[in-house]
Design an enzyme around this catalytic site. Structure first.
Site, PDB file in Angstrom:
ATOM      1  N   GLY A   1      -7.865  -5.440   7.600  1.00 35.31           N
ATOM      2  CA  GLY A   1      -8.686  -5.019   6.467  1.00 35.31           C
ATOM      3  C   GLY A   1      -9.293  -6.209   5.757  1.00 35.31           C
ATOM      4  O   GLY A   1      -8.593  -7.174   5.425  1.00 35.31           O
ATOM      5  N   SER A   2     -10.608  -6.147   5.538  1.00 37.75           N
ATOM      6  CA  SER A   2     -11.271  -7.243   4.823  1.00 37.75           C
ATOM      7  C   SER A   2     -11.824  -6.767   3.489  1.00 37.75           C
ATOM      8  O   SER A   2     -12.863  -7.217   3.030  1.00 37.75           O
ATOM      9  CB  SER A   2     -12.395  -7.831   5.680  1.00 37.75           C
ATOM     10  OG  SER A   2     -13.412  -6.860   5.814  1.00 37.75           O
ATOM     11  N   GLY A   3     -11.101  -5.821   2.865  1.00 45.52           N
ATOM     12  CA  GLY A   3     -11.452  -5.413   1.502  1.00 45.52           C
ATOM     13  C   GLY A   3     -10.924  -6.464   0.532  1.00 45.52           C
ATOM     14  O   GLY A   3     -10.716  -7.623   0.889  1.00 45.52           O
ATOM     15  N   PHE A   4     -10.667  -6.036  -0.697  1.00 46.66           N
ATOM     16  CA  PHE A   4     -10.229  -6.994  -1.718  1.00 46.66           C
ATOM     17  C   PHE A   4      -8.899  -7.646  -1.347  1.00 46.66           C
ATOM     18  O   PHE A   4      -8.721  -8.847  -1.495  1.00 46.66           O
ATOM     19  CB  PHE A   4     -10.102  -6.286  -3.068  1.00 46.66           C
ATOM     20  CG  PHE A   4     -11.431  -5.931  -3.659  1.00 46.66           C
ATOM     21  CD1 PHE A   4     -12.209  -6.902  -4.260  1.00 46.66           C
ATOM     22  CD2 PHE A   4     -11.908  -4.638  -3.614  1.00 46.66           C
ATOM     23  CE1 PHE A   4     -13.439  -6.589  -4.810  1.00 46.66           C
ATOM     24  CE2 PHE A   4     -13.131  -4.310  -4.155  1.00 46.66           C
ATOM     25  CZ  PHE A   4     -13.908  -5.284  -4.752  1.00 46.66           C
ATOM     26  N   GLY A   5      -7.938  -6.840  -0.862  1.00 46.89           N
ATOM     27  CA  GLY A   5      -6.611  -7.379  -0.541  1.00 46.89           C
ATOM     28  C   GLY A   5      -6.674  -8.353   0.623  1.00 46.89           C
ATOM     29  O   GLY A   5      -6.166  -9.479   0.547  1.00 46.89           O
TER      30      GLY A   5
ATOM     31  N   ALA B   1      -9.098  -2.702  -7.788  1.00 42.77           N
ATOM     32  CA  ALA B   1      -9.425  -3.932  -7.071  1.00 42.77           C
ATOM     33  C   ALA B   1      -8.526  -5.097  -7.492  1.00 42.77           C
ATOM     34  O   ALA B   1      -8.097  -5.902  -6.662  1.00 42.77           O
ATOM     35  CB  ALA B   1     -10.893  -4.281  -7.310  1.00 42.77           C
TER      36      ALA B   1
ATOM     37  N   GLU C   1     -19.512   8.175 -13.033  1.00 40.89           N
ATOM     38  CA  GLU C   1     -20.597   7.235 -12.729  1.00 40.89           C
ATOM     39  C   GLU C   1     -21.675   7.919 -11.882  1.00 40.89           C
ATOM     40  O   GLU C   1     -22.872   7.781 -12.145  1.00 40.89           O
ATOM     41  CB  GLU C   1     -20.029   6.004 -12.017  1.00 40.89           C
ATOM     42  CG  GLU C   1     -19.256   5.117 -12.986  1.00 40.89           C
ATOM     43  CD  GLU C   1     -18.425   4.012 -12.329  1.00 40.89           C
ATOM     44  OE1 GLU C   1     -18.119   3.030 -13.021  1.00 40.89           O
ATOM     45  OE2 GLU C   1     -18.073   4.130 -11.154  1.00 40.89           O
TER      46      GLU C   1
HETATM   47  C1  FAD Z   1     -16.469   4.426  -5.649  1.00 44.47           C
HETATM   48  C2  FAD Z   1     -15.340   3.505  -6.068  1.00 44.47           C
HETATM   49  C3  FAD Z   1     -15.404   2.852  -7.288  1.00 44.47           C
HETATM   50  C4  FAD Z   1     -14.377   1.988  -7.667  1.00 44.47           C
HETATM   51  N1  FAD Z   1     -14.483   1.343  -8.858  1.00 44.47           N
HETATM   52  C5  FAD Z   1     -13.532   0.450  -9.212  1.00 44.47           C
HETATM   53  C6  FAD Z   1     -13.658  -0.304 -10.413  1.00 44.47           C
HETATM   54  O1  FAD Z   1     -14.630  -0.148 -11.181  1.00 44.47           O
HETATM   55  N2  FAD Z   1     -12.682  -1.215 -10.711  1.00 44.47           N
HETATM   56  C7  FAD Z   1     -11.599  -1.407  -9.874  1.00 44.47           C
HETATM   57  O2  FAD Z   1     -10.747  -2.247 -10.175  1.00 44.47           O
HETATM   58  N3  FAD Z   1     -11.463  -0.703  -8.749  1.00 44.47           N
HETATM   59  C8  FAD Z   1     -12.393   0.207  -8.383  1.00 44.47           C
HETATM   60  N4  FAD Z   1     -12.256   0.918  -7.222  1.00 44.47           N
HETATM   61  C9  FAD Z   1     -11.038   0.735  -6.414  1.00 44.47           C
HETATM   62  C10 FAD Z   1     -11.128  -0.501  -5.563  1.00 44.47           C
HETATM   63  O3  FAD Z   1     -12.342  -0.548  -4.885  1.00 44.47           O
HETATM   64  C11 FAD Z   1      -9.942  -0.484  -4.627  1.00 44.47           C
HETATM   65  O4  FAD Z   1      -8.764  -0.490  -5.393  1.00 44.47           O
HETATM   66  C12 FAD Z   1      -9.953  -1.682  -3.685  1.00 44.47           C
HETATM   67  O5  FAD Z   1     -11.091  -1.623  -2.858  1.00 44.47           O
HETATM   68  C13 FAD Z   1      -8.694  -1.721  -2.839  1.00 44.47           C
HETATM   69  O6  FAD Z   1      -8.740  -2.834  -1.992  1.00 44.47           O
HETATM   70  P1  FAD Z   1      -7.984  -2.827  -0.598  1.00 44.47           P
HETATM   71  O7  FAD Z   1      -8.143  -4.178  -0.032  1.00 44.47           O
HETATM   72  O8  FAD Z   1      -6.636  -2.260  -0.751  1.00 44.47           O
HETATM   73  O9  FAD Z   1      -8.786  -1.757   0.284  1.00 44.47           O
HETATM   74  P2  FAD Z   1     -10.328  -1.665   0.619  1.00 44.47           P
HETATM   75  O10 FAD Z   1     -11.152  -2.468  -0.287  1.00 44.47           O
HETATM   76  O11 FAD Z   1     -10.593  -0.209   0.733  1.00 44.47           O
HETATM   77  O12 FAD Z   1     -10.445  -2.343   2.057  1.00 44.47           O
HETATM   78  C14 FAD Z   1      -9.854  -1.776   3.175  1.00 44.47           C
HETATM   79  C15 FAD Z   1     -10.500  -2.374   4.410  1.00 44.47           C
HETATM   80  O13 FAD Z   1      -9.729  -1.994   5.535  1.00 44.47           O
HETATM   81  C16 FAD Z   1     -10.588  -1.632   6.594  1.00 44.47           C
HETATM   82  N5  FAD Z   1      -9.825  -0.731   7.458  1.00 44.47           N
HETATM   83  C17 FAD Z   1      -9.342   0.503   7.188  1.00 44.47           C
HETATM   84  N6  FAD Z   1      -8.626   0.960   8.228  1.00 44.47           N
HETATM   85  C18 FAD Z   1      -8.662  -0.012   9.172  1.00 44.47           C
HETATM   86  C19 FAD Z   1      -8.087  -0.143  10.461  1.00 44.47           C
HETATM   87  N7  FAD Z   1      -7.314   0.815  10.988  1.00 44.47           N
HETATM   88  N8  FAD Z   1      -8.341  -1.262  11.157  1.00 44.47           N
HETATM   89  C20 FAD Z   1      -9.121  -2.250  10.638  1.00 44.47           C
HETATM   90  N9  FAD Z   1      -9.664  -2.193   9.412  1.00 44.47           N
HETATM   91  C21 FAD Z   1      -9.425  -1.092   8.685  1.00 44.47           C
HETATM   92  C22 FAD Z   1     -11.768  -1.001   5.909  1.00 44.47           C
HETATM   93  O14 FAD Z   1     -12.916  -1.047   6.733  1.00 44.47           O
HETATM   94  C23 FAD Z   1     -11.904  -1.867   4.669  1.00 44.47           C
HETATM   95  O15 FAD Z   1     -12.752  -2.978   4.906  1.00 44.47           O
HETATM   96  C24 FAD Z   1     -13.271   1.789  -6.816  1.00 44.47           C
HETATM   97  C25 FAD Z   1     -13.200   2.450  -5.599  1.00 44.47           C
HETATM   98  C26 FAD Z   1     -14.230   3.308  -5.215  1.00 44.47           C
HETATM   99  C27 FAD Z   1     -14.150   4.008  -3.891  1.00 44.47           C
END
Ligand code: FAD
Length: 428
Positions: free
Chosen positions: A4-8, A319, A168
């Site tokens: 996963g290349s999201g925030f975490g 996030a 929003e």
């Molecule tokens: C519409 C919306 C608005 C938001 N607004 C806010 C805000 O204003 N403030 C705030 O703090 N938070 C907000 N959030 C929440 C915030 O975006 C999440 O808490 C944050 O993105 C979590 O980060 P993460 O790294 O856990 O997961 P994510 O950012 O979801 O990243 C997960 C990554 O894993 C990848 N992935 C998934 N499954 C697999 C797999 N099997 N193999 C390989 N890659 C995979 C995905 O492609 C993705 O890139 C919002 C969320 C949404 C949906």
């Protein structure tokens, strides 16, 4: 190995930049997505490029990091291998010493596939583009229909869920209709668009203080969003949305609406189930993986889960939790790789919550501080620009916001024919 290349995932990888390790980031997409601005992409304000950055670009100067495009689908903790499905249908096996899972959540429909078919959620770029296609297509359809009764369902937009994303989205659809599209149609008045915000709770933005909820509600009312509280969405057919009141006598109302958007809940992505099965742990109600104080999984000191997919002490799915968790795990792994033995517990520093309501109105809550109106809006803008990845995206977004404020226009309204099911009729 980071899934996963999201925030975490991104923050874990960056924290390992100077460590004597090799880092592999696996993601099913090629970009780090800034989910908090997805709704602006869906409503034509920002492009998909403005809210996402290529992972390879973000890690280009990190010599110890490599990127793999693929979807993690299973692990074997005994042989320490991760199985990754590649775009060509093959499966790749990758060895790891430490595995950091930050794969996030997806929209939850609780087994209602019928609703999923008609009501897109808001978690991915595909979702945002599907929603854009529905909204823009609906105005186009309405313009070409001869009488008001036929136009009404196309000009009715229902948003299920009154949390930040629902609020929003609802506000942005009204702003799109009343400001950006105002002079562009000949038959319809886009300002007649009816936006229904359907929420099960007794106030919108339940994660904010009551004062901020009330202020947000006032702005939504002024914008012309029709809020219905204490109702569950119980059916979505493509032509209609049905609500059922939570209180006796459980009144059922059906609204003709061609566009229904679903923001009522999330569940862990499917990989969480494979992970839980392989590690012998039980997922929580949302499918999240329980973690120890240092964010590792019990009995598996080299496997870590961070961000939305981890479950511990009711940490919110925001996030900031994911970023701080990613950095924490990166630091512990760097320490262990350097021969250390300490596994410091993760401490979350709550910096607050923010939600955009309308232009010049946002709510921000941090500790005892409640901001709203213009001050809240400026604070909201600064926070979002600060966390957007990449200077170019930051500058582009500021310019775009400025242009929209000055001219009311929204230029990012191209729709695609991506989904084969809707290719011929993108507005259905
Ligand atoms: C519409 C919306 C608005 C938001 N607004 C806010 C805000 O204003 N403030 C705030 O703090 N938070 C907000 N959030 C929440 C915030 O975006 C999440 O808490 C944050 O993105 C979590 O980060 P993460 O790294 O856990 O997961 P994510 O950012 O979801 O990243 C997960 C990554 O894993 C990848 N992935 C998934 N499954 C697999 C797999 N099997 N193999 C390989 N890659 C995979 C995905 O492609 C993705 O890139 C919002 C969320 C949404 C949906």
């Amino acid at each position: 190995m980071i899934v996963g290349s999201g925030f975490g995932g991104l923050h874990a990888a960056r924290r390992l930049k100077k460590a004597d390790v090799r880092v592999t980031v696996v993601d099913r997409g090629t970009s780090h997505l800034f989910q908090p601005l997805l709704y602006q992409c869906a409503t034509g304000l920002l492009s998909e490029g403005a809210i996402s950055s290529p992972i390879r670009h973000l890690l280009r100067r990190q010599r110890n990091a490599q990127v793999v495009l693929g979807e993690a689908q299973g692990i074997d903790p005994t042989s320490r291998t991760l199985a990754v499905d590649r775009p060509d249908g093959s499966t790749m096996s990758i060895d790891y010493d430490h595995l950091v899972v930050a794969a996030g959540m997806r929209t939850a429909y609780h087994g209602r596939d019928d609703i999923a078919r008609h009501a897109p959620g808001m978690k991915t770029l595909d979702d945002a583009l599907a929603i854009r296609r529905k909204i823009i297509g609906a105005f186009e359809m309405a313009e070409s229909l001869p009488d008001a009764a036929q136009r009404r369902p196309w000009l009715t937009f229902a948003v299920a869920g009154g949390g930040p994303t629902g609020v929003e989205l609802a506000g942005q659809i009204r702003e799109l209709a009343t400001l950006a599209l105002h002079h562009e149609f000949r038959t319809i008045d886009p300002g007649e668009a009816r936006v229904l915000l359907l929420h099960g709770g007794d106030r919108v933005l339940p994660s904010f203080s009551k004062v901020l909820s009330r202020r947000a509600q006032k702005i939504l009312d002024e914008l012309g969003v029709e809020t219905h509280l204490g109702v569950h969405v119980t059916d979505v057919t493509g032509d209609e949305v049905e609500t059922t009141a939570k209180a006796e006598p459980h009144e059922v109302i059906r609204y003709p609406a061609r566009t229904v958007l679903w923001t009522t809940g999330v569940e862990a992505v499917p990989f969480a189930k494979a992970l839980a099965g392989a590690l012998g742990v039980e997922q929580d109600h949302g499918g999240r993986i329980p973690v120890e104080a240092d964010l590792s999984v019990a009995g598996h000191p080299n496997i870590w889960v961070v961000g939305d997919m981890s479950s511990r002490d009711d940490l919110p799915g925001v996030a900031e939790v994911a970023m701080q968790g990613g950095r924490h795990v990166g630091a512990v792994i760097a320490h262990l790789a350097a021969g250390g033995t300490d596994r410091t517990p993760f401490r979350y520093r709550d910096l607050g919550n923010a939600a955009y309501i309308a232009r010049r109105h946002a709510v921000v809550q941090s500790g005892k501080m409640n901001l709203s109106g213009y001050v809240g809006w400026v604070a909201w803008g600064v926070i979002h620009i600060a966390f957007l990845a990449g200077i170019r995206n930051r500058m582009g977004t500021v310019v775009n916001w400025g242009a929209t404020l000055l001219t009311d226009s929204r230029r990012e309204r191209a729709i695609t024919y991506g989904d084969p099911e809707t290719a011929r009729q993108p507005y259905r």
